[in-house]
Write a protein that holds these residues in place. Structure first.
Motif, PDB file in Angstrom:
ATOM      1  N   LYS A  77       2.262  12.285  -7.778  1.00 49.25           N
ATOM      2  CA  LYS A  77       1.625  12.816  -8.981  1.00 49.25           C
ATOM      3  C   LYS A  77       0.494  13.788  -8.664  1.00 49.25           C
ATOM      4  N   ARG A  78       0.017  13.806  -7.424  1.00 53.16           N
ATOM      5  CA  ARG A  78      -1.139  14.625  -7.072  1.00 53.16           C
ATOM      6  C   ARG A  78      -0.709  16.036  -6.697  1.00 53.16           C
ATOM      7  N   LYS A  79      -0.547  16.888  -7.692  1.00 58.11           N
ATOM      8  CA  LYS A  79      -0.214  18.286  -7.456  1.00 58.11           C
ATOM      9  C   LYS A  79      -0.669  19.117  -8.643  1.00 58.11           C
ATOM     10  N   ASN A 120       0.822  -1.213   0.000  1.00 62.60           N
ATOM     11  CA  ASN A 120       0.000   0.000   0.000  1.00 62.60           C
ATOM     12  C   ASN A 120       0.856   1.263   0.000  1.00 62.60           C
ATOM     13  N   LEU A 121       1.994   1.210   0.679  1.00 68.39           N
ATOM     14  CA  LEU A 121       2.868   2.385   0.697  1.00 68.39           C
ATOM     15  C   LEU A 121       3.492   2.621  -0.670  1.00 68.39           C
ATOM     16  N   SER A 122       3.729   1.548  -1.410  1.00 69.96           N
ATOM     17  CA  SER A 122       4.237   1.703  -2.767  1.00 69.96           C
ATOM     18  C   SER A 122       3.228   2.450  -3.637  1.00 69.96           C
ATOM     19  N   THR A 123       1.984   2.040  -3.553  1.00 71.36           N
ATOM     20  CA  THR A 123       0.926   2.703  -4.317  1.00 71.36           C
ATOM     21  C   THR A 123       0.761   4.153  -3.888  1.00 71.36           C
ATOM     22  N   ALA A 124       0.821   4.378  -2.569  1.00 74.98           N
ATOM     23  CA  ALA A 124       0.650   5.738  -2.049  1.00 74.98           C
ATOM     24  C   ALA A 124       1.797   6.646  -2.487  1.00 74.98           C
ATOM     25  N   SER A 125       2.998   6.104  -2.575  1.00 68.87           N
ATOM     26  CA  SER A 125       4.147   6.910  -3.004  1.00 68.87           C
ATOM     27  C   SER A 125       3.946   7.452  -4.409  1.00 68.87           C
ATOM     28  N   ILE A 126       3.408   6.630  -5.279  1.00 66.79           N
ATOM     29  CA  ILE A 126       3.190   7.059  -6.663  1.00 66.79           C
ATOM     30  C   ILE A 126       2.060   8.074  -6.746  1.00 66.79           C
ATOM     31  N   SER A 127       0.960   7.790  -6.055  1.00 63.24           N
ATOM     32  CA  SER A 127      -0.200   8.682  -6.142  1.00 63.24           C
ATOM     33  C   SER A 127       0.091  10.044  -5.525  1.00 63.24           C
ATOM     34  N   THR A 128       0.764  10.084  -4.373  1.00 61.61           N
ATOM     35  CA  THR A 128       1.055  11.372  -3.735  1.00 61.61           C
ATOM     36  C   THR A 128       2.071  12.184  -4.523  1.00 61.61           C
TER      37      THR A 128
END
Length: 636
Positions: free
Chosen positions: A234-236, A224-232
């Protein structure tokens, strides 16, 4: 007296004769003793020769008897394991649980020992027993592996890393009782006997099982942290510069460090020291592969948005290098896997330095217009914001710039020629004087590139030299202000950064003042010293303007009137333009001071000489010295 002497001699002779007689007797006895001794020697030799065959036969019989006893003992030992097969078979067939792990392992060790004895005897009668024992050993090894899996199965539920990171709790480890039991099983499964029974001579079955199960547990916990690293990441907002800490990669790396550290503690409790490294590498391999995949995806995102997200690359380089170094210090492992995972990001971070410089040149070159009021362009603020942001990543930039060398960031080709694949050492993260100078040099190279490009573009697009000067002065002022209001001031405190910025400020000022040369030229008069007397002065040394005017001919008077008219027109026009231009506060006041220092002394001199040209009517002399000074002060 003679008779007495003869008597003594007769007595002595008698004694000598007696002694000779005794000596003859002793000699006879001695010869008899020698004869008897010779007879005894002969008889002793005869006895020895008679006894020797008997002794030899007796010793041979004793040796034969000992050999027979040893053969009987060896036969008993060889036949013993075969006779114990039934007992060992009952223990193995029952499995490890009913008898307990200790008794079960002891049975397997006895089977192994029996196999060694029968193999060394190499008797045909034991071949069947050897085959049976090998089957028992393979079955026992298989059952131990199943038990090993079942013990680990209770500890495979993935955890939520944030629960431990937020509360600053250590990640869970195996219970001591379970770790001890796993260690006992591993002591047998890691032996050459168990490997041969499992047909795996190169890899311990226990390490393979542990790495498979616990590796999946680590990967599942961190997914889950791997997925969160990518999403956070790119979210800007599009075009917004990456802000430090907004990506989840820091949390991901922290969770990797904590979970890997806990897993190493588990491995230290389960395996022998000689297997720690191999077991740890194998267990972390799957989680590290997913981590590397995440970094590759982030690298693609960074490359697509290099001007704004290169700072994410700097952050990742710093975070991952520190995590890899600390884990290597604790475990002695994973340095190369972390270096391989980081390589794409590190290469992007290295190339970004040249790409950012090229972006400055390309962006300015592509501008189709510049502000007609000379105001600062947003791109200058953007570039300086980049430089301010760079100061928040001193460690990673120190490492990257040190690996490149001073000035090698000017082109992408030079960066690729100095490519590095190894994980940087902690020493390269030492932000000392040299690394700070490298950062200062890069920042000044960027500022120089920006100002050089803007200056060329301003001379091309702006219609007047003075407007171009105001434009450059405004941009220089903004750059200087953003340096002084941030950590850039400390980075650029050494070297000649201030002198370079000041030279650009003077260049802009000089360009702006070029337009003010016109009113200055109107205040220039010509005096022929050999034709006219010294200008008349009053009692207090002040020049008498009336007397000066009287000395002038009609053409000279007309010329003075025209000069006043030209000055008034030019001064009013330039003053209006000055006020209409958009200037930074410090630029407006600085340029006003420069104009005042340029105009006021010339006008004061000219006014003192010729202000009576229109006899105070104001037709030609629009400003007196006071009103002009006020007008000049109003420019600021």
């Amino acid at each position: 007296m003679l008779k007495a002497r003869n008597g003594d001699h007769a007595e002595e002779r008698a004694e000598v004769e007696v002694l000779f007689a005794e000596a003859a007797k002793l000699d006879t006895i001695s010869r008899k003793i020698k004869v008897s001794s010779a007879r005894l020697d002969d008889r002793g030799q005869l006895s020895k020769n008679a006894v020797k065959p008997v002794y030899s036969n007796t010793h041979s019989l004793q040796t034969m008897n000992d050999n027979i006893d040893k053969i009987l003992d060896a036969i008993d030992k060889m036949l013993g394991p075969s006779e114990d097969k039934g007992r060992e078979e009952r223990i193995i067939r029952a499995g490890p649980d009913p008898k307990g792990i200790t008794d079960y392992l002891a049975s397997l060790k006895r089977i192994d020992r029996a196999l060694s004895q029968m193999a060394s005897a190499n008797l045909r009668v034991n071949q069947q027993a050897i085959g049976d024992f090998n089957e028992l050993l393979a079955e026992g090894s298989s059952q131990l592996q199943d038990l090993y899996r079942s013990i680990l199965a209770d500890e495979l539920q993935p955890v939520e890393p944030l629960n431990y990171l937020v509360k600053k709790k250590p990640f869970p480890v195996l219970e001591q009782e379970k770790a001890s039991k796993l260690g006992l099983i591993d002591s047998f499964l890691s032996s050459s006997t168990a490997r041969n029974a499992s047909h795996s001579s190169r890899e311990s079955p226990s390490i393979r099982i542990y790495a498979e199960l616990r590796g999946g547990y680590l990967s599942g916990s961190l997914h889950n942290l791997s997925t969160a690293s990518i999403s956070t990441s790119k979210r800007k907002v599009s075009g917004e510069i990456y802000r430090q800490g907004t990506s989840g990669i820091g949390t991901y790396a922290q969770a990797i460090e904590s979970s890997f550290s806990a897993e190493f503690n588990n491995i230290s409790a389960v395996f022998g020291r000689e297997n720690w490294g191999f077991a740890f590498d194998a267990t972390c391999r799957k989680a590290l592969a997913e981590f590397a995949k995440t970094l590759r995806e982030l690298n693609m995102h960074i490359k697509a948005n290099l001007a704004t997200d290169c700072f994410l690359a700097y952050e990742i380089v710093e975070i991952v290098t520190n995590v890899g170094y600390r884990l290597d210090q604790q475990t002695g492992q994973l340095k190369l896997p972390f270096a391989d995972a980081l390589k794409p990001i590190r290469e992007t971070a290295r190339s970004s330095l040249a790409e950012l410089l090229e972006d400055v040149r390309r962006r300015v070159s592509s501008m189709q217009s510049l502000p007609l009021d000379g105001s600062v362009i947003p791109f200058t603020t953007e570039v300086m914001t980049r430089m301010q942001t760079m100061t928040t990543y001193p460690q990673s930039l120190a490492s990257i710039m040190t690996s490149l060398g001073d000035g090698n960031w000017q082109s992408v080709a030079s960066i690729h020629s100095t490519s590095s694949t190894s994980l940087p050492s902690l020493k390269s993260f030492d932000v000392g004087a040299d690394s700070s100078q490298l950062l200062a040099h890069y920042i000044m190279d960027t500022i120089e590139t920006l100002l050089t490009s803007l200056d060329a573009k301003a001379r091309m697009l702006l219609k007047s030299k003075s407007l171009a000067g105001v434009f450059m002065a405004n941009n220089v002022a903004l750059i200087d202000r953003m340096i002084r209001s941030s950590d850039l001031s400390s980075v650029l405190s050494t070297g000649n950064a201030s002198a370079k910025i000041e030279s650009w400020r003077k260049k802009g000022t000089s360009a702006y003042l070029d337009s003010w040369r016109e009113p200055c030229s109107a205040l220039m008069d010509v005096q022929y010293i050999n034709r006219s007397p010294r200008p008349p002065s009053g009692n207090n040394g002040v020049i008498d303007s009336t007397a000066m005017i009287k000395q002038l001919g009609s053409k000279d008077k007309d010329s003075i009137k025209e000069k006043f008219k030209n000055f008034n027109t030019s001064f009013d026009e330039l003053s209006s333009k000055h006020k209409a231009m958009q200037m930074e506060r410090e630029v407006r006041s600085q340029l006003a001071r420069e104009v005042q220092a340029m105009i006021e002394p010339l006008y004061a001199r000219f006014w003192d000489r010729y202000h009576e040209i229109d006899k105070g009517k104001g037709k030609y002399v629009k400003y007196d010295k006071g009103s002009l000074s006020a007008q000049l002060a109003g420019l600021g």
